[in-house]
Design an enzyme around this catalytic site. Structure first.
Site, PDB file in Angstrom:
ATOM      1  N   GLU A 183      32.402   7.426   0.904  1.00  0.00           N
ATOM      2  CA  GLU A 183      33.055   6.320   0.856  1.00  0.00           C
ATOM      3  C   GLU A 183      33.037   5.563  -0.507  1.00  0.00           C
ATOM      4  O   GLU A 183      34.028   4.836  -0.800  1.00  0.00           O
ATOM      5  CB  GLU A 183      32.521   5.167   1.690  1.00  0.00           C
ATOM      6  CG  GLU A 183      32.800   5.584   3.450  1.00  0.00           C
ATOM      7  CD  GLU A 183      31.826   6.412   3.942  1.00  0.00           C
ATOM      8  OE1 GLU A 183      30.972   6.958   3.234  1.00  0.00           O
ATOM      9  OE2 GLU A 183      31.904   6.738   5.335  1.00  0.00           O
ATOM     10  N   GLY A 219      32.980   8.782   8.352  1.00  0.00           N
ATOM     11  CA  GLY A 219      32.969   8.501   9.764  1.00  0.00           C
ATOM     12  C   GLY A 219      32.622   9.646  10.708  1.00  0.00           C
ATOM     13  O   GLY A 219      32.019   9.374  11.699  1.00  0.00           O
ATOM     14  N   GLU A 271      28.705   9.806   9.975  1.00  0.00           N
ATOM     15  CA  GLU A 271      28.302   8.521  11.063  1.00  0.00           C
ATOM     16  C   GLU A 271      28.396   8.621  12.430  1.00  0.00           C
ATOM     17  O   GLU A 271      27.578   8.228  13.291  1.00  0.00           O
ATOM     18  CB  GLU A 271      29.473   7.211  10.692  1.00  0.00           C
ATOM     19  CG  GLU A 271      29.131   6.863   9.292  1.00  0.00           C
ATOM     20  CD  GLU A 271      29.911   5.481   8.619  1.00  0.00           C
ATOM     21  OE1 GLU A 271      31.230   5.960   8.636  1.00  0.00           O
ATOM     22  OE2 GLU A 271      29.483   4.425   8.630  1.00  0.00           O
ATOM     23  N   ALA A 310      36.967   8.612   8.577  1.00  0.00           N
ATOM     24  CA  ALA A 310      38.045   7.698   9.373  1.00  0.00           C
ATOM     25  C   ALA A 310      39.189   8.362   8.601  1.00  0.00           C
ATOM     26  O   ALA A 310      39.290   8.861   7.585  1.00  0.00           O
ATOM     27  CB  ALA A 310      37.687   6.388   8.813  1.00  0.00           C
TER      28      ALA A 310
HETATM   29  N1  COA Z   1      41.779  10.942   6.675  1.00  0.00           N
HETATM   30  C1  COA Z   1      43.223  11.336   6.771  1.00  0.00           C
HETATM   31  N2  COA Z   1      43.556  12.707   6.775  1.00  0.00           N
HETATM   32  C2  COA Z   1      42.688  13.203   6.372  1.00  0.00           C
HETATM   33  C3  COA Z   1      41.008  13.090   6.165  1.00  0.00           C
HETATM   34  C4  COA Z   1      41.008  11.529   6.515  1.00  0.00           C
HETATM   35  N3  COA Z   1      39.524  11.233   5.992  1.00  0.00           N
HETATM   36  N4  COA Z   1      40.394  14.078   5.702  1.00  0.00           N
HETATM   37  C5  COA Z   1      41.553  15.180   5.581  1.00  0.00           C
HETATM   38  N5  COA Z   1      42.540  14.553   5.767  1.00  0.00           N
HETATM   39  C6  COA Z   1      43.991  15.515   5.995  1.00  0.00           C
HETATM   40  C7  COA Z   1      44.536  15.743   4.658  1.00  0.00           C
HETATM   41  O1  COA Z   1      45.167  14.469   4.422  1.00  0.00           O
HETATM   42  C8  COA Z   1      45.386  16.827   5.144  1.00  0.00           C
HETATM   43  O2  COA Z   1      46.714  16.458   5.516  1.00  0.00           O
HETATM   44  P1  COA Z   1      48.054  17.093   5.090  1.00  0.00           P
HETATM   45  O3  COA Z   1      47.906  18.589   5.369  1.00  0.00           O
HETATM   46  O4  COA Z   1      48.914  16.172   6.008  1.00  0.00           O
HETATM   47  O5  COA Z   1      48.206  16.791   3.634  1.00  0.00           O
HETATM   48  C9  COA Z   1      44.466  17.604   5.794  1.00  0.00           C
HETATM   49  O6  COA Z   1      43.883  16.785   6.687  1.00  0.00           O
HETATM   50  C10 COA Z   1      43.611  18.669   5.604  1.00  0.00           C
HETATM   51  O7  COA Z   1      42.914  18.320   4.568  1.00  0.00           O
HETATM   52  P2  COA Z   1      42.922  18.983   2.838  1.00  0.00           P
HETATM   53  O8  COA Z   1      42.294  17.556   2.015  1.00  0.00           O
HETATM   54  O9  COA Z   1      44.106  19.495   2.707  1.00  0.00           O
HETATM   55  O10 COA Z   1      41.911  20.089   3.016  1.00  0.00           O
HETATM   56  P3  COA Z   1      40.516  20.569   1.991  1.00  0.00           P
HETATM   57  O11 COA Z   1      39.980  21.727   2.601  1.00  0.00           O
HETATM   58  O12 COA Z   1      41.609  20.824   0.550  1.00  0.00           O
HETATM   59  O13 COA Z   1      39.751  19.390   1.822  1.00  0.00           O
HETATM   60  C11 COA Z   1      37.950  17.996   2.500  1.00  0.00           C
HETATM   61  C12 COA Z   1      39.030  18.895   2.616  1.00  0.00           C
HETATM   62  C13 COA Z   1      37.298  17.558   3.569  1.00  0.00           C
HETATM   63  C14 COA Z   1      37.193  17.924   1.101  1.00  0.00           C
HETATM   64  C15 COA Z   1      39.308  16.470   2.118  1.00  0.00           C
HETATM   65  O14 COA Z   1      39.992  16.627   3.249  1.00  0.00           O
HETATM   66  C16 COA Z   1      38.734  15.285   2.016  1.00  0.00           C
HETATM   67  O15 COA Z   1      38.005  15.035   0.956  1.00  0.00           O
HETATM   68  N6  COA Z   1      38.776  14.470   3.102  1.00  0.00           N
HETATM   69  C17 COA Z   1      38.286  13.071   2.935  1.00  0.00           C
HETATM   70  C18 COA Z   1      36.969  13.051   2.985  1.00  0.00           C
HETATM   71  C19 COA Z   1      36.505  11.360   3.041  1.00  0.00           C
HETATM   72  O16 COA Z   1      36.677  10.703   2.133  1.00  0.00           O
HETATM   73  N7  COA Z   1      36.092  10.993   4.301  1.00  0.00           N
HETATM   74  C20 COA Z   1      35.651   9.478   4.287  1.00  0.00           C
HETATM   75  C21 COA Z   1      36.696   8.724   4.782  1.00  0.00           C
HETATM   76  S1  COA Z   1      35.976   6.847   4.786  1.00  0.00           S
END
Ligand code: COA
Length: 260
Positions: free
Chosen positions: A135, A112, A115, A67
């Site tokens: 989460e 999400g 999910e 999400a």
């Molecule tokens: N919501 C909003 N933005 C998200 C996102 C999310 N769930 N997941 C990634 N993004 C965005 C990042 O903020 C970043 O945006 P920016 O370039 O404007 O800063 C962009 O997507 C790229 O992500 P980034 O974190 O830089 O890539 P990465 O390769 O370093 O890491 C992940 C990849 C997937 C490990 C990391 O993005 C992450 O942990 N995301 C969240 C996962 C999560 O907790 N999901 C459950 C949410 S309830």
């Protein structure tokens, strides 16, 4: 089909392809994506030319990384309930679709995203796919059905492990646990999803819809899945496609199903 701001959609060979198109945000599900998914599902339900749907994410890094966390700021309990309920409703529409829906998981399927993949009937994954429900790291729990569908798919022990440790698992592990139905190299992902879809859409569509309904009945409180199966078996027997399917077998020819 109308243009969407967060989805790419096309219908090819009777398959509705839905691509979540927020590659710069790893296809995170914001409110607009949820609304547009809800809208495009009408096409799946109501367009007779559409036999099934394949959902994927844009690019080769993420299916959906969760999400959209930027929309979590300032959420209170009431808004949180609304957010979760909305996701539940849209994902239930995928799960209950009488036509097959396959997730083509092309990278991160977290929160999400996992999910969403689990709400689909099947999950085909690329070898770089990663699944998880992280989460608790954010101080929340899955809100789009993850605590329920993960248990259904991989069992209580492993589900609790993933939900409580926030561990991210790779595609091979997901396949071993039963979370992914198949794993293929990234460049073969869509072909694999299409070929699995083809094996389903060649069958009698009404029977496929009843399979989905019967399996769903297994998980419904107060519903006897065995009784549901008897009822829906009887409905299948009353279709033209049953006469065609059984007749084709006896006449040693390929069945020509009409969905009637
Ligand atoms: N919501 C909003 N933005 C998200 C996102 C999310 N769930 N997941 C990634 N993004 C965005 C990042 O903020 C970043 O945006 P920016 O370039 O404007 O800063 C962009 O997507 C790229 O992500 P980034 O974190 O830089 O890539 P990465 O390769 O370093 O890491 C992940 C990849 C997937 C490990 C990391 O993005 C992450 O942990 N995301 C969240 C996962 C999560 O907790 N999901 C459950 C949410 S309830």
């Amino acid at each position: 089909m109308k243009p969407y701001s967060t989805l790419l959609t096309e219908i090819t060979d009777g398959i509705l392809f839905i691509t979540i198109n927020r590659e710069d945000k790893l296809n995170a599900l914001n409110k607009t994506v949820i609304t547009e998914l809800d809208e495009v599902l009408e096409e799946l339900y109501n367009n007779p030319d559409v036999k099934g749907a394949i959902i994927t994410g844009k690019g080769n890094k993420a299916f959906v990384a969760g999400a959209d966390i930027s929309e979590f700021k300032g959420l209170d309990a009431a808004a949180g309930r609304t957010l979760a309920q909305r996701g539940h409703d849209v994902f239930a529409k995928i799960e209950k679709s009488p036509k097959p829906v396959i997730a083509a998981v092309n990278g991160f399927a977290l929160g999400g995203g996992c999910e969403l993949a689990m709400a689909c009937h099947l999950r085909v994954a690329s070898d770089n796919a990663k699944f998880g429900q992280p989460e608790v790291k954010l101080g929340i729990i899955p809100g789009y059905g993850g605590t329920q569908r993960l248990v259904q798919l991989i069992g209580k022990g492993k589900a609790l492990e993933l939900l409580m440790t926030a561990d991210i698992i790779d595609a091979a592990t997901a396949e071993r646990l039963g979370l992914a139905n198949a794993v293929v190299p990234g460049e073969e992902l869509l072909e694999k999803a299409k070929s699995v879809m083809g094996k389903i859409t060649v069958q009698a569509p009404f029977a496929i819809a009843q399979v989905i309904a019967c399996v769903d009945a297994h998980f419904k409180d107060g519903v006897d899945g065995f009784a549901t199966e008897v009822e829906l078996f009887a409905k299948c027997v009353a279709t033209e496609d049953f006469v065609e399917g059984a007749g084709a077998f006896l006449e040693k020819r390929k069945a020509n199903f009409k969905g009637k």
